[in-house]
Design an enzyme around this catalytic site. Structure first.
Site, short mmCIF file in Angstrom:
data_model
loop_
_atom_site.label_atom_id
_atom_site.label_comp_id
_atom_site.label_asym_id
_atom_site.label_seq_id
_atom_site.Cartn_x
_atom_site.Cartn_y
_atom_site.Cartn_z
N VAL A 1 42.17 29.07 81.33
CA VAL A 1 40.98 28.66 81.15
C VAL A 1 40.37 27.95 82.41
CG1 VAL A 1 39.24 27.00 79.79
CG2 VAL A 1 40.99 28.44 78.46
N THR B 1 40.44 22.81 74.12
CA THR B 1 40.34 22.61 72.75
C THR B 1 40.60 21.44 72.28
OG1 THR B 1 40.44 25.02 72.69
CG2 THR B 1 40.84 23.85 70.43
N LYS C 1 38.67 35.26 75.48
CA LYS C 1 39.84 35.87 74.76
C LYS C 1 40.66 36.25 76.04
CE LYS C 1 37.27 39.12 72.76
NZ LYS C 1 36.13 38.83 73.12
N LYS D 1 35.02 24.71 67.51
CA LYS D 1 35.96 25.59 68.13
C LYS D 1 37.47 25.72 67.30
CE LYS D 1 38.77 27.60 71.08
NZ LYS D 1 38.49 29.01 71.51
N ASN E 1 38.52 29.53 65.19
CA ASN E 1 39.91 29.94 65.47
C ASN E 1 40.42 30.23 64.15
OD1 ASN E 1 39.64 30.40 68.16
ND2 ASN E 1 41.21 29.02 68.85
N PHE F 1 38.94 42.00 63.26
CA PHE F 1 39.93 41.08 62.84
C PHE F 1 40.51 41.32 61.32
CE2 PHE F 1 41.19 37.66 65.62
CZ PHE F 1 40.64 38.14 66.58
N TYR G 1 42.68 43.75 60.93
CA TYR G 1 44.30 44.43 61.38
C TYR G 1 45.45 43.58 60.80
CZ TYR G 1 41.25 47.85 63.92
OH TYR G 1 40.23 48.84 64.00
N CYS H 1 46.80 29.76 71.25
CA CYS H 1 45.63 29.11 70.68
C CYS H 1 45.86 29.33 69.02
CB CYS H 1 44.39 29.93 71.00
SG CYS H 1 43.79 29.52 72.64
N ARG I 1 53.29 32.95 74.74
CA ARG I 1 53.43 31.87 73.88
C ARG I 1 53.25 32.35 72.41
NH1 ARG I 1 49.46 27.90 77.36
NH2 ARG I 1 48.48 29.69 77.83
P1 NAD Z 1 47.42 26.27 80.46
O1 NAD Z 1 48.71 25.90 80.06
O2 NAD Z 1 47.36 27.68 81.00
O3 NAD Z 1 46.76 25.69 81.62
C1 NAD Z 1 46.88 24.18 81.88
C2 NAD Z 1 46.97 23.68 83.21
O4 NAD Z 1 46.75 22.23 83.11
C3 NAD Z 1 48.36 23.89 83.87
O5 NAD Z 1 48.13 24.56 85.12
C4 NAD Z 1 48.72 22.21 84.15
O6 NAD Z 1 49.57 22.21 85.24
C5 NAD Z 1 47.30 21.62 84.39
N1 NAD Z 1 47.54 19.98 84.24
C6 NAD Z 1 47.96 19.41 83.16
N2 NAD Z 1 47.85 18.02 83.40
C7 NAD Z 1 47.00 17.89 84.41
C8 NAD Z 1 46.47 16.88 85.13
N3 NAD Z 1 46.77 15.45 84.77
N4 NAD Z 1 45.69 17.08 86.17
C9 NAD Z 1 45.34 18.38 86.73
N5 NAD Z 1 46.01 19.47 86.06
C10 NAD Z 1 46.75 19.15 85.02
O7 NAD Z 1 46.47 26.13 79.53
P2 NAD Z 1 45.11 27.18 78.99
O8 NAD Z 1 45.60 28.22 78.40
O9 NAD Z 1 44.35 27.34 80.20
O10 NAD Z 1 44.32 26.14 77.88
C11 NAD Z 1 43.75 24.94 78.34
C12 NAD Z 1 42.94 24.61 77.06
O11 NAD Z 1 41.86 25.41 76.78
C13 NAD Z 1 43.73 24.41 75.96
O12 NAD Z 1 43.27 23.16 75.18
C14 NAD Z 1 43.61 25.53 74.88
O13 NAD Z 1 43.74 25.42 73.77
C15 NAD Z 1 42.18 25.93 75.58
N6 NAD Z 1 41.86 27.23 75.18
C16 NAD Z 1 42.63 28.17 75.72
C17 NAD Z 1 42.39 29.61 75.78
C18 NAD Z 1 43.60 30.70 76.30
O14 NAD Z 1 42.96 32.02 75.90
N7 NAD Z 1 44.34 30.27 76.90
C19 NAD Z 1 41.20 30.07 75.21
C20 NAD Z 1 40.22 28.82 74.64
C21 NAD Z 1 40.78 27.60 74.75
#
Ligand code: NAD
Length: 432
Positions: free
Chosen positions: A11, A121, A152, A205, A209, A250, A252, A261, A329
């Site tokens: 994100v 989130t 997504k 959010k 989901n 959605f 399927y 997520c 994941r």
């Molecule tokens: P991710 O695990 O890919 O990335 C999180 C990053 O944050 C990591 O690189 C980690 O090293 C870094 N981090 C942790 N603590 C930190 C700090 N104190 N300072 C700086 N960096 C730090 O996570 P993601 O998949 O990008 O998801 C992030 C958020 O967005 C979550 O809440 C997730 O639920 C939400 N989200 C994810 C998606 C998705 O498709 N992946 C979509 C919508 C929302």
């Protein structure tokens, strides 16, 4: 505008790169030094179509940079997005400690007015905790806002650049106006900003989901029933989807939802309700159905082999939780691999992008195939876990000629039963 994005995962990196693409100066911060080092060299730490181009272009033009130095990023930005992970804690709740750690760091370094935005989130009330954490350390003026991300994986850049909606949870008109202005390049044809309270924004959010996850679990239950009564879930889905009130997306059935997520967000929502003395019955069942869906599918494999799986050779196509991502994941493939290995099967796997992640978990307990056809070589069964497009129309004659016995367990309903049976395959799918 000068923007800091703290947390450079899926994100954070997409957010930072796309805001840089609309002309802002963006600095992406992470505590993972190896990740920042790689990004500085132009290496994207995960597979996401189109992202590399956006990152490299904006780095090249000097609008996007990467650092582990949160202090200078905070001091030099007027908007700070918090985009760190909110993984599932042991009790099913979302772990917001990463978010609050960032809030603490912001409190320590804030030097003038800023808007601090939770993009992660987060459960209802978290953005207020972010505000209180910063306020307990600093008396510099700031606003907080909630701006949950709806991208997504697999289509993240496209989703960010052409959002269906931009949800802005704000406490002051000033924060709402500045954030709307920041997003305006992505909403030129139509104003898609929905400005609501912070609490509504946070909850929207999770509710979104959970609704999507509900559709999947609902269809998985319908598929189970189809098998019992001799109906075909593909036909049932077509009929249902033709009703505009239901829609085609959605619906399927498959091996259940996975990824970073849906599973954790459904459980976190159930937990939020529990903390407020309310039982979210539908969401609890959605989670339960999702878990049993994987075991139902494994039962089909077990039944086919009369529970004599030891030394059976099995190939698996698709490891990521969905196509066009390398994210594994909570991927259903991991459950099936674990179960097959437990029973003594010899398992070969193929995936276009995520084999390296699976290798980190299973090491030399699996064979890693160079091509999807290698996975079928001398196998007693082929299992399809992810609907990558390259698996949709394979050369079945070739597959049949190289397998020990032509048997396919299709966890994504990709193939046509009568066509495969004519070619001599035994075919098992979901709800048909
Ligand atoms: P991710 O695990 O890919 O990335 C999180 C990053 O944050 C990591 O690189 C980690 O090293 C870094 N981090 C942790 N603590 C930190 C700090 N104190 N300072 C700086 N960096 C730090 O996570 P993601 O998949 O990008 O998801 C992030 C958020 O967005 C979550 O809440 C997730 O639920 C939400 N989200 C994810 C998606 C998705 O498709 N992946 C979509 C919508 C929302």
């Amino acid at each position: 505008m000068n923007i800091a994005v703290v947390g450079t995962g899926y994100v954070g990196l997409v957010t930072g790169a796309c805001f840089a693409g609309s002309g802002n100066n963006v600095i992406c911060v992470d505590i993972d030094e190896a990740k920042i080092e790689a990004l500085r060299k132009g290496v994207i730490p995960f597979f996401e179509p189109g992202l590399e181009d956006v990152v490299q272009t904006n780095v090249g033009e000097g609008r996007l940079s990467f650092t582990t130095d949160a202090k200078s990023a905070i001091e030099n930005s007027s908007i700070i997005f918090i985009a760190v992970g909110t993984p599932q804690a042991e009790n099913g709740a979302a772990d917001i400690n990463y978010v609050l750690n960032v809030a603490k760091t912001i409190g320590e370094h804030i030097n003038n007015y800023k808007i601090v935005v939770t993009k992660s989130t987060v459960p209802v009330g978290t953005t207020e905790k972010v505000r209180d954490t910063i306020r307990s350390i600093s008396d510099v003026e700031f606003d907080v806002a909630s701006n949950p991300e709806f991208l997504k994986e697999g289509a993240a850049v496209e989703d960010f650049l052409k959002p269906e909606r931009v949800v802005l949870g704000v406490e002051t008109p000033k924060a709402g106006e500045i954030l709307k202005e920041l997003y305006s390049p992505f909403m030129r044809s139509q104003d898609r900003a929905i400005i609501v309270s912070i609490r509504s924004s946070e909850l929207s959010k999770y509710a979104s989901n959970a609704m999507l996850a509900t559709r999947i679990s609902f269809m998985n239950e319908v598929a189970q029933l189809c098998e019992l009564v001799g109906a075909d879930v593909s036909d049932v889905r077509s009929v249902m989807g033709s009703d505009k009130r239901i829609g085609r997306h959605f619906l399927y059935p498959g091996l259940g939802y996975g990824g970073s997520c849906f599973p954790k967000d459904v459980r976190a929502l159930v937990n939020t309700a529990k903390e407020n003395s309310y039982d979210l019955k539908i969401c609890s069942s959605v989670d339960e159905v999702n878990n049993t869906q994987k075991s139902h599918f494994f039962d089909k494999i077990k039944d086919y082999f009369n529970d004599e799986i030891k030394d059976k050779k099995v190939g698996i196509w698709g490891l990521s939780f969905k196509p066009n991502t390398d994210d594994i994941r909570e991927a259903p493939s991991l459950y099936l691999i674990e179960k097959l290995l437990e029973k003594g099967a010899v398992v070969a796997v193929h995936d276009p992008s995520s084999m390296h992640h699976v290798k980190e978990i299973f090491g030399d307990r699996l064979e890693y195939s160079n091509t999807n056809y290698d996975t079928c070589n001398e196998k007693d069964a082929l299992i399809v876990c992810t609907e990558w497009s390259e698996y949709r129309q394979p050369d079945f004659n070739h597959i049949s000629s190289i397998m020990n016995s032509p048997v396919i367990f299709d966890g994504r309903n990709l193939y046509n039963r009568s066509m495969l049976e004519k070619l001599g395959f035994e075919y098992f799918a979901i709800g048909i």
